[in-house]
Design a protein around this motif. Structure first.
Motif, PDB file in Angstrom:
ATOM      1  N   GLU A 184      30.116  55.254  23.612  1.00 55.00           N
ATOM      2  CA  GLU A 184      29.832  56.568  24.209  1.00 55.00           C
ATOM      3  C   GLU A 184      31.066  57.476  24.163  1.00 55.00           C
ATOM      4  O   GLU A 184      30.959  58.688  23.976  1.00 55.00           O
ATOM      5  CB  GLU A 184      29.389  56.385  25.663  1.00 55.00           C
ATOM      6  N   ARG A 185      32.256  56.875  24.339  1.00 53.03           N
ATOM      7  CA  ARG A 185      33.489  57.668  24.432  1.00 53.03           C
ATOM      8  C   ARG A 185      33.986  58.143  23.058  1.00 53.03           C
ATOM      9  O   ARG A 185      34.363  59.311  22.888  1.00 53.03           O
ATOM     10  CB  ARG A 185      34.583  56.851  25.115  1.00 53.03           C
ATOM     11  N   ILE A 186      34.046  57.236  22.066  1.00 54.70           N
ATOM     12  CA  ILE A 186      34.673  57.607  20.791  1.00 54.70           C
ATOM     13  C   ILE A 186      33.687  57.660  19.633  1.00 54.70           C
ATOM     14  O   ILE A 186      34.060  58.021  18.520  1.00 54.70           O
ATOM     15  CB  ILE A 186      35.848  56.661  20.445  1.00 54.70           C
ATOM     16  N   GLY A 187      32.436  57.281  19.879  1.00 50.25           N
ATOM     17  CA  GLY A 187      31.421  57.357  18.830  1.00 50.25           C
ATOM     18  C   GLY A 187      31.245  56.052  18.080  1.00 50.25           C
ATOM     19  O   GLY A 187      32.146  55.200  18.047  1.00 50.25           O
ATOM     20  N   LEU A 188      30.083  55.910  17.452  1.00 49.19           N
ATOM     21  CA  LEU A 188      29.751  54.684  16.727  1.00 49.19           C
ATOM     22  C   LEU A 188      30.655  54.481  15.516  1.00 49.19           C
ATOM     23  O   LEU A 188      31.156  53.376  15.271  1.00 49.19           O
ATOM     24  CB  LEU A 188      28.286  54.740  16.286  1.00 49.19           C
ATOM     25  N   GLN A 189      30.896  55.546  14.746  1.00 51.01           N
ATOM     26  CA  GLN A 189      31.704  55.422  13.531  1.00 51.01           C
ATOM     27  C   GLN A 189      33.132  54.985  13.844  1.00 51.01           C
ATOM     28  O   GLN A 189      33.648  54.024  13.261  1.00 51.01           O
ATOM     29  CB  GLN A 189      31.740  56.759  12.786  1.00 51.01           C
ATOM     30  N   SER A 190      33.788  55.654  14.763  1.00 52.33           N
ATOM     31  CA  SER A 190      35.170  55.315  15.106  1.00 52.33           C
ATOM     32  C   SER A 190      35.267  53.912  15.689  1.00 52.33           C
ATOM     33  O   SER A 190      36.211  53.169  15.406  1.00 52.33           O
ATOM     34  CB  SER A 190      35.739  56.331  16.103  1.00 52.33           C
ATOM     35  N   SER A 191      34.282  53.532  16.488  1.00 54.48           N
ATOM     36  CA  SER A 191      34.277  52.198  17.090  1.00 54.48           C
ATOM     37  C   SER A 191      34.173  51.126  16.010  1.00 54.48           C
ATOM     38  O   SER A 191      34.921  50.129  16.020  1.00 54.48           O
ATOM     39  CB  SER A 191      33.106  52.065  18.068  1.00 54.48           C
ATOM     40  N   SER A 217      33.930  42.779  25.208  1.00 53.61           N
ATOM     41  CA  SER A 217      32.855  43.370  24.404  1.00 53.61           C
ATOM     42  C   SER A 217      31.732  43.902  25.283  1.00 53.61           C
ATOM     43  O   SER A 217      30.921  44.714  24.847  1.00 53.61           O
ATOM     44  CB  SER A 217      32.294  42.336  23.417  1.00 53.61           C
ATOM     45  N   GLY A 218      31.692  43.439  26.553  1.00 48.16           N
ATOM     46  CA  GLY A 218      30.705  43.976  27.481  1.00 48.16           C
ATOM     47  C   GLY A 218      30.889  45.456  27.738  1.00 48.16           C
ATOM     48  O   GLY A 218      29.971  46.144  28.191  1.00 48.16           O
ATOM     49  N   LEU A 219      32.084  45.975  27.441  1.00 46.68           N
ATOM     50  CA  LEU A 219      32.363  47.405  27.584  1.00 46.68           C
ATOM     51  C   LEU A 219      32.002  48.186  26.321  1.00 46.68           C
ATOM     52  O   LEU A 219      32.283  49.384  26.240  1.00 46.68           O
ATOM     53  CB  LEU A 219      33.845  47.623  27.906  1.00 46.68           C
ATOM     54  N   GLY A 220      31.395  47.493  25.349  1.00 43.81           N
ATOM     55  CA  GLY A 220      31.104  48.122  24.063  1.00 43.81           C
ATOM     56  C   GLY A 220      30.279  49.386  24.184  1.00 43.81           C
ATOM     57  O   GLY A 220      30.539  50.384  23.501  1.00 43.81           O
ATOM     58  N   GLY A 221      29.248  49.354  25.051  1.00 42.65           N
ATOM     59  CA  GLY A 221      28.419  50.544  25.206  1.00 42.65           C
ATOM     60  C   GLY A 221      29.219  51.736  25.693  1.00 42.65           C
ATOM     61  O   GLY A 221      29.030  52.867  25.217  1.00 42.65           O
ATOM     62  N   THR A 222      30.165  51.482  26.597  1.00 47.01           N
ATOM     63  CA  THR A 222      31.013  52.557  27.114  1.00 47.01           C
ATOM     64  C   THR A 222      31.950  53.095  26.038  1.00 47.01           C
ATOM     65  O   THR A 222      32.139  54.315  25.898  1.00 47.01           O
ATOM     66  CB  THR A 222      31.837  52.055  28.314  1.00 47.01           C
TER      67      THR A 222
END
Length: 372
Positions: free
Chosen positions: A259-266, A251-256
């Motif tokens: 950024e890559r797929i967007g908030l909605q898709s995540s 989950s530490g990679l969450g910010g990355t």
């Protein structure tokens, strides 16, 4: 302030408050329940106190952090964690246990807003999202520590909580040395809604409540569920918990990822994954690979969603970081209060399998919400 100088003690404080003081209860609950001869309903009610305490203390912490800066609340959070775990360790009955749970649970509410604020104050803007998600991943490290402790140090649950309290005391001292005092120039403006306004707030509130309801069942009763099958020894049961924590570190990679797929898709992806973890446990609770797979899915998705709520909340309440973290986490814990109590009652009524299927479905339904 240097990124690692703030993030590392932040990770350990989150590991102590969330990992040791709060979520470890699910790992130790079967043994605690046997000691006090508690029903699933009573276990669910006492577990809900972690989340109930969070709801109240995060409101207090949000207000004080806005007025006085992050340091006082971080220190108080550490004190609550130490005191709560000492009380749980020494508890003579269910009432004393419940009081310890309230204190330990309160530590998590106290600690979340000030670290969000500390990052906003002392970390450069381009690194703030990553700092938030990495500090949030401390929960996973705490969970891994509890699982490994159960394997390597099979102590009675009372001694286990005593050891946790000593660790928490060391971490409190470290944060005391590192976290600076905030002067008047570093205080926040009081909570103003961002341009996304009420509609953005409404969506995050509903999503956080649904994710809270769904996750509470897994956190509180997953170990009891797989233990009830009678197919696993203590090593596998502890590995199940370690797996949740290890995969939660991602989950530490969450910010990355955001950024890559967007908030909605995540959000949609990981809400579906979290529901899938409960379904997998429902269908294959007697298979070691399947229960470890469920643990991996849940660890990755649940801890990621917690980090995502931080990013989402700050985007909605962009003028006040502590409010942006505080509101969704209050709603998450409100959902967990409901979820813990309902799950305990449903297990006594319809059993583990049906209960976990229902709570998994709640997460998947919640995945359809729009984040913007």
């Amino acid at each position: 302030m240097n990124f690692t100088r703030l993030v590392f003690p932040g990770i350990t404080m989150i590991a102590v408050t969330y990992g040791l003081a709060r979520y470890s209860f699910g790992l130790l609950l079967p043994n605690i329940s046997k000691s006090f001869i508690m029903s699933d309903t009573l276990s669910g009610i006492i577990s809900s106190l972690f989340y109930l305490a969070f709801c109240f203390t995060i409101i207090y912490s949000t207000v004080i952090t806005t007025n006085k800066g992050p340091r006082p609340m971080i220190m108080l959070a550490g004190g609550f964690a130490v005191s709560g775990m000492l009380m749980i360790s020494a508890s003579l009955n269910e009432w004393m246990l419940a009081a310890g749970v309230l204190l330990a649970g309160g530590s998590t509410g106290l600690v979340s807003p000030p670290f969000g604020s500390a990052i906003a104050l002392w970390i450069k803007a381009p690194l703030q999202g990553k700092a938030n998600t990495w500090i949030n991943s401390g929960t996973s490290l705490g969970i891994v520590a509890t699982g490994l402790g159960a394997i390597l140090l099979p102590l009675h649950w009372r001694y286990t909580y005593l050891l946790y309290a000593l660790i928490a005391l060391i971490v409190l001292w470290w944060n005391y040395r590192i976290i600076p005092k905030a002067d008047d120039s570093l205080k926040f403006q009081r909570g103003i809604l961002s341009a996304k306004g009420v509609e953005g707030a409404k969506s995050i509130i509903i999503g956080a409540i649904l994710m809270g309801i769904s996750s509470a069942c897994f956190w509180t009763f997953s170990r009891s569920f797989i233990e009830s099958s009678g197919e696993f020894n203590s090593l596998v049961l502890s590995l199940f918990w370690v797996t949740i924590g290890l995969f939660g570190i991602t989950s530490g990679l969450g910010g990355t990822v955001i950024e890559r797929i967007g908030l909605q898709s995540s959000y949609t992806l990981f809400a579906v994954m979290m529901g899938g973890a409960s379904f997998l446990l429902t269908w294959a609770s007697e298979s070691t690979p399947m229960i470890l797979g469920a643990a991996a899915l849940f660890g990755t998705s649940n801890l990621f969603i917690c980090g995502l709520l931080i990013v989402w909340g700050i985007r909605v309440f962009e003028s006040n970081a502590s409010l942006g973290i505080g509101l969704p986490f209050i709603m998450l814990s409100f959902g967990q209060v409901i979820g813990s109590i309902l799950a305990g009652s449903m297990i006594e009524w319809v059993g583990y399998a049906v209960t976990f299927a229902v709570f998994g479905a709640i997460s998947i339904v919640g995945s359809f919400l729009r984040t913007a």
